[in-house]
Scaffold this active site. Structure first.
Site, short mmCIF file in Angstrom:
data_model
loop_
_atom_site.label_atom_id
_atom_site.label_comp_id
_atom_site.label_asym_id
_atom_site.label_seq_id
_atom_site.Cartn_x
_atom_site.Cartn_y
_atom_site.Cartn_z
N HIS A 27 10.15 -0.32 -5.69
CA HIS A 27 9.45 -1.39 -6.41
C HIS A 27 9.93 -1.49 -7.87
CE1 HIS A 27 6.97 -1.62 -2.84
NE2 HIS A 27 6.58 -2.79 -3.30
N TRP B 55 12.84 -7.45 3.34
CA TRP B 55 12.09 -6.47 2.53
C TRP B 55 11.16 -5.65 3.42
CZ3 TRP B 55 12.40 -4.41 -2.18
CH2 TRP B 55 11.32 -3.68 -2.66
N TYR C 73 0.52 -9.89 -9.46
CA TYR C 73 0.65 -9.00 -8.30
C TYR C 73 0.67 -7.57 -8.81
CZ TYR C 73 2.27 -7.85 -3.54
OH TYR C 73 2.38 -7.38 -2.27
N TYR D 101 8.87 4.97 -2.61
CA TYR D 101 8.17 3.68 -2.63
C TYR D 101 8.16 3.10 -4.04
CZ TYR D 101 4.43 0.26 -2.10
OH TYR D 101 3.71 -0.91 -2.11
#
Length: 105
Positions: free
Chosen positions: A22, A76, A41, A18
């Protein structure tokens, strides 16, 4: 500026993957997020739990609508299905809204 928070779960053994995805977020996805008015973000984790937060320069509704119309966001979300579980709001196509219970400026 409206704020938005979401939560999700990383599948067992997939946290490093993960993070890797990113670290290599697609430039076209970054562009969509910027066009949606999303800034600041940030995503955190505790174990397999994820918590995300961002600010919406043009409002949450605009950001939701803009992302819901994006094929890049759809791709995505599909790409991330094997590493995480996140329920999307069927009406907005975005993460379900968490309710703010406290804010200190």
């Amino acid at each position: 500026m409206e704020r938005f928070a979401w939560k999700a779960i990383v599948k067992d053994g997939m946290l490093e993957e993960y993070k890797k995805r990113h670290d290599n977020i697609w430039p076209e996805l970054k562009q969509v997020l910027k066009e949606a008015g999303i800034k600041n973000y940030t995503i955190w984790n505790v174990g397999n739990e994820l918590f995300g937060y961002f600010e919406c320069e043009r409002g949450v509704k605009f950001a939701e609508d803009y992302q819901a119309q994006s094929s890049v966001v759809d791709k995505w979300n599909e790409y991330m299905k094997d590493v995480m579980v996140m329920e999307l709001d069927p009406q907005t196509g975005a993460q379900p809204k968490m309710q703010q219970v406290f804010f200190l400026e």
